[in-house]
Design a protein around this motif. Structure first.
Motif, short mmCIF file in Angstrom:
data_model
loop_
_atom_site.label_atom_id
_atom_site.label_comp_id
_atom_site.label_asym_id
_atom_site.label_seq_id
_atom_site.Cartn_x
_atom_site.Cartn_y
_atom_site.Cartn_z
N GLU A 195 24.97 26.90 24.99
CA GLU A 195 25.03 25.78 25.94
C GLU A 195 26.48 25.44 26.29
O GLU A 195 26.81 25.23 27.45
CB GLU A 195 24.32 24.55 25.38
N LEU A 196 27.33 25.37 25.27
CA LEU A 196 28.73 25.02 25.51
C LEU A 196 29.47 26.12 26.25
O LEU A 196 30.34 25.84 27.08
CB LEU A 196 29.41 24.70 24.18
N ALA A 197 29.13 27.37 25.98
CA ALA A 197 29.78 28.48 26.68
C ALA A 197 29.37 28.50 28.15
O ALA A 197 30.20 28.79 29.02
CB ALA A 197 29.41 29.81 26.02
N ARG A 198 28.13 28.18 28.42
CA ARG A 198 27.64 28.22 29.80
C ARG A 198 28.21 27.08 30.65
O ARG A 198 28.61 27.29 31.79
CB ARG A 198 26.12 28.16 29.83
N ASP A 199 28.28 25.87 30.09
CA ASP A 199 28.63 24.71 30.91
C ASP A 199 29.93 24.03 30.52
O ASP A 199 30.27 23.00 31.09
CB ASP A 199 27.49 23.69 30.87
N GLY A 200 30.66 24.56 29.56
CA GLY A 200 31.93 23.94 29.17
C GLY A 200 31.69 22.70 28.34
O GLY A 200 30.67 22.56 27.67
N ALA A 201 32.64 21.79 28.39
CA ALA A 201 32.55 20.57 27.59
C ALA A 201 31.30 19.78 27.97
O ALA A 201 31.01 19.58 29.14
CB ALA A 201 33.80 19.72 27.78
N LEU A 202 30.58 19.33 26.96
CA LEU A 202 29.38 18.51 27.16
C LEU A 202 29.48 17.26 26.29
O LEU A 202 30.05 17.31 25.19
CB LEU A 202 28.12 19.27 26.75
N ARG A 203 28.92 16.20 26.78
CA ARG A 203 28.76 15.02 25.92
C ARG A 203 27.84 15.43 24.76
O ARG A 203 26.90 16.19 24.96
CB ARG A 203 28.12 13.87 26.68
N GLN A 204 28.11 14.90 23.60
CA GLN A 204 27.27 15.23 22.45
C GLN A 204 25.83 14.79 22.73
O GLN A 204 24.89 15.47 22.34
CB GLN A 204 27.82 14.58 21.18
N SER A 205 25.65 13.68 23.43
CA SER A 205 24.30 13.20 23.76
C SER A 205 23.58 14.19 24.69
O SER A 205 22.37 14.39 24.57
CB SER A 205 24.35 11.81 24.40
N GLU A 206 24.31 14.83 25.61
CA GLU A 206 23.72 15.84 26.48
C GLU A 206 23.32 17.07 25.68
O GLU A 206 22.25 17.65 25.90
CB GLU A 206 24.71 16.23 27.59
N LEU A 207 24.14 17.46 24.74
CA LEU A 207 23.81 18.58 23.87
C LEU A 207 22.55 18.27 23.06
O LEU A 207 21.68 19.14 22.90
CB LEU A 207 25.00 18.90 22.95
N THR A 208 22.42 17.06 22.59
CA THR A 208 21.23 16.62 21.87
C THR A 208 19.99 16.83 22.72
O THR A 208 18.98 17.37 22.25
CB THR A 208 21.36 15.14 21.47
N GLN A 209 20.04 16.42 23.97
CA GLN A 209 18.89 16.56 24.87
C GLN A 209 18.58 18.02 25.15
O GLN A 209 17.42 18.44 25.11
CB GLN A 209 19.15 15.83 26.19
N ARG A 210 19.59 18.81 25.41
CA ARG A 210 19.36 20.21 25.74
C ARG A 210 18.78 20.99 24.58
O ARG A 210 17.95 21.88 24.77
CB ARG A 210 20.67 20.88 26.18
N LEU A 211 19.23 20.67 23.37
CA LEU A 211 18.75 21.38 22.19
C LEU A 211 17.45 20.79 21.64
O LEU A 211 16.86 21.35 20.72
CB LEU A 211 19.82 21.38 21.09
N ARG A 212 17.05 19.64 22.18
CA ARG A 212 15.84 18.94 21.74
C ARG A 212 15.90 18.61 20.25
O ARG A 212 14.96 18.88 19.49
CB ARG A 212 14.60 19.77 22.06
N LEU A 213 17.04 18.07 19.85
CA LEU A 213 17.25 17.69 18.46
C LEU A 213 17.46 16.18 18.36
O LEU A 213 17.71 15.51 19.36
CB LEU A 213 18.49 18.41 17.90
N GLU A 214 17.42 15.67 17.15
CA GLU A 214 17.76 14.27 16.90
C GLU A 214 19.28 14.12 16.97
O GLU A 214 20.02 15.07 16.72
CB GLU A 214 17.26 13.84 15.51
#
Length: 142
Positions: A42-61
């Protein structure tokens, strides 16, 4: 007509055959937890992400993502910085070592999926992809 038991068995067989039941190794054989591999992707594809956005994309808590990002930071693959527009937000981005790790993982993943696709009859490929899309949509929360 298939029932839930048959679906459970079929999904279980696929998970084992694909290697998803081995939490400390990716299905393409890299010695990295699957969750870290997905975060790197995810980070390689879209660069810097908010940690909250990463949470949503990975479907994690949130707490799981926080630990996951901490593991990437400890490996030297990622860094956290304050979000520029929100002092409470955190941006996560890959370091040069993280970019290299993500690149190597992407190559291994592409090779694995290419080999799998080569073994699926060409006339069946669209159906396989369609079935995976249907299963993904069916697992999404309503």
């Amino acid at each position: 007509m298939a029932d839930e038991g048959e679906l459970q068995e079929a999904v279980g067989r696929f998970i084992r055959a694909f290697g998803l039941h081995q939490p400390d190794q990716t299905p393409c054989g890299r010695p990295i937890p699957v969750s870290e591999a997905h975060a790197l992707g995810e980070l390689a594809r879209d660069g810097a992400l908010r940690q909250s956005e990463l949470t949503q994309r990975l479907r994690l808590e949130k707490s799981t993502t926080s630990r996951l990002v901490g593991q990437l930071v400890n490996r030297g693959w990622a860094e956290r910085t304050p979000a520029p527009d929100d002092g409470r937000g955190v941006l996560v981005q890959l370091t040069p070592a993280g970019i290299n790790a993500a690149t190597q993982l992407a190559k291994a993943r592409a090779a694995r999926f290419s080999a799998i696709l080569d073994r699926v009859p060409e006339r069946e490929r669209a159906g396989v992809l369609h079935a995976l899309e249907i299963l993904t949509e069916a697992t999404d929360d309503p």
